[in-house]
Design a protein around this motif. Structure first.
Motif, short mmCIF file in Angstrom:
data_model
loop_
_atom_site.label_atom_id
_atom_site.label_comp_id
_atom_site.label_asym_id
_atom_site.label_seq_id
_atom_site.Cartn_x
_atom_site.Cartn_y
_atom_site.Cartn_z
N ILE A 142 1.12 -1.36 -0.22
CA ILE A 142 -0.14 -0.10 0.03
C ILE A 142 1.11 0.77 -0.38
O ILE A 142 0.48 2.36 -0.84
CB ILE A 142 -0.82 0.15 1.53
N LEU A 145 -6.73 -2.74 -7.97
CA LEU A 145 -6.42 -1.57 -8.23
C LEU A 145 -6.66 -1.25 -8.93
O LEU A 145 -7.51 -1.84 -10.09
CB LEU A 145 -5.10 -2.13 -8.10
N TRP A 146 -6.87 -0.15 -9.90
CA TRP A 146 -7.03 0.75 -11.48
C TRP A 146 -5.49 0.31 -12.16
O TRP A 146 -4.89 1.68 -11.38
CB TRP A 146 -7.64 1.65 -11.42
N GLU A 187 0.62 3.91 -2.70
CA GLU A 187 0.68 5.85 -2.73
C GLU A 187 1.78 6.66 -3.08
O GLU A 187 1.94 7.53 -4.10
CB GLU A 187 0.39 6.05 -0.85
N LYS A 217 -15.93 0.82 -11.58
CA LYS A 217 -16.36 1.42 -10.50
C LYS A 217 -15.61 0.71 -9.40
O LYS A 217 -14.69 0.53 -8.66
CB LYS A 217 -17.25 0.67 -10.98
N ASN A 218 -15.32 -1.32 -10.08
CA ASN A 218 -13.92 -1.69 -9.42
C ASN A 218 -12.64 -1.79 -10.55
O ASN A 218 -12.65 -2.60 -11.48
CB ASN A 218 -14.63 -3.21 -8.63
N ARG A 275 -3.60 4.22 -8.22
CA ARG A 275 -5.40 4.31 -7.39
C ARG A 275 -5.49 3.05 -6.41
O ARG A 275 -5.40 1.96 -7.81
CB ARG A 275 -6.57 4.68 -8.70
N TYR A 276 -5.93 2.61 -5.65
CA TYR A 276 -6.13 1.45 -4.73
C TYR A 276 -7.86 1.97 -3.60
O TYR A 276 -7.87 2.97 -3.88
CB TYR A 276 -5.34 0.90 -4.60
N LYS A 277 -8.19 0.58 -3.59
CA LYS A 277 -9.23 1.16 -2.81
C LYS A 277 -8.71 -0.52 -2.10
O LYS A 277 -8.54 -1.50 -2.56
CB LYS A 277 -10.84 1.01 -2.37
N VAL A 278 -9.29 -0.65 -0.82
CA VAL A 278 -9.46 -2.45 0.36
C VAL A 278 -10.52 -1.81 0.45
O VAL A 278 -10.95 -0.75 1.24
CB VAL A 278 -8.84 -1.97 1.80
N LYS A 279 -11.64 -3.11 -0.28
CA LYS A 279 -13.12 -3.48 0.25
C LYS A 279 -13.44 -5.18 0.43
O LYS A 279 -12.68 -5.96 -0.58
CB LYS A 279 -13.25 -3.20 -1.27
N LEU A 318 -7.34 -5.91 -1.88
CA LEU A 318 -6.85 -5.12 -1.60
C LEU A 318 -7.27 -4.82 -3.14
O LEU A 318 -6.78 -5.44 -4.14
CB LEU A 318 -5.74 -4.77 -1.77
#
Length: 194
Positions: A127, A146-147, A131, A154-155, A136-140, A144
């Protein structure tokens, strides 16, 4: 179904949209028919085989999404056609009977176990590296995501798997985090991952 709404995907596949009775398939995420009609498009044993995915209650990327590997584009402006449940069942039976194999994924399931611990030191280092390099990333849901550059979905297409390798669950590509960053940004602002 000849007059329904159709899209071309980034990998030169097609999304064909139809409406039908939902109740019968409400617990199914999607059904994957491998080598439908026993067609193989590649002789390379590591290449992805031809498949048809029937999405019922499962997220799918649609036009006008843009990704680094290509875009999703509408091929026509038709309305989505409605078909009778019986016709849909006949189509699915024909695919099942004429495919090498098929897999049913229940709602919420994925084809691989990609859970990871957000408190795991290596995950935290990944992570931090993302950064530092403005990826671009998100934890959901313990994943983890990534784009890639220019991906507006969206995902994200990539998931960090338990081996700390990025896995593109649409193309089956696997790539190390550092190589992914270099490919996306042209360079790597370094923070070593063990």
């Amino acid at each position: 179904m000849q007059n329904t709404y159709i899209e071309k995907t980034k990998s030169n596949g097609y999304h064909i949209f139809i409406f039908s009775s939902y109740k019968t398939y409400e617990k199914i995420g999607k059904i994957i028919f491998n080598e439908p009609y026993f067609e193989v498009i590649e002789t390379n044993p590591f290449a992805k085989k031809l498949e048809i995915e029937f999405f019922c209650d499962y997220g799918v990327t649609i036009a006008p999404t843009k990704t680094y590997k290509g875009n999703y584009t509408a091929l026509n402006k038709n309305n989505i056609e409605t078909i009778e449940l019986k016709e849909l069942q006949e189509i699915l039976k024909d695919l099942k009977d004429n495919s090498k194999e098929f897999n049913i994924l229940q709602k919420g399931n994925t084809t691989a176990n990609n859970d990871f611990s957000i408190t795991d030191q290596e995950s935290l280092e990944c992570i931090e590296l993302l950064e530092l390099n403005n990826i671009r990333y998100k934890v959901k849901n313990k994943k983890l995501l990534l784009w890639a550059n220019d991906d507006t979905s969206k995902n994200g297409d990539y998931i960090l798997n338990s081996y700390k390798i990025l896995w593109n669950f649409k193309t089956n590509e696997r790539i190390k985090v550092a190589k992914f960053i270099i490919r996306e940004k042209g360079k790597l602002i370094e923070k070593k991952i063990r």
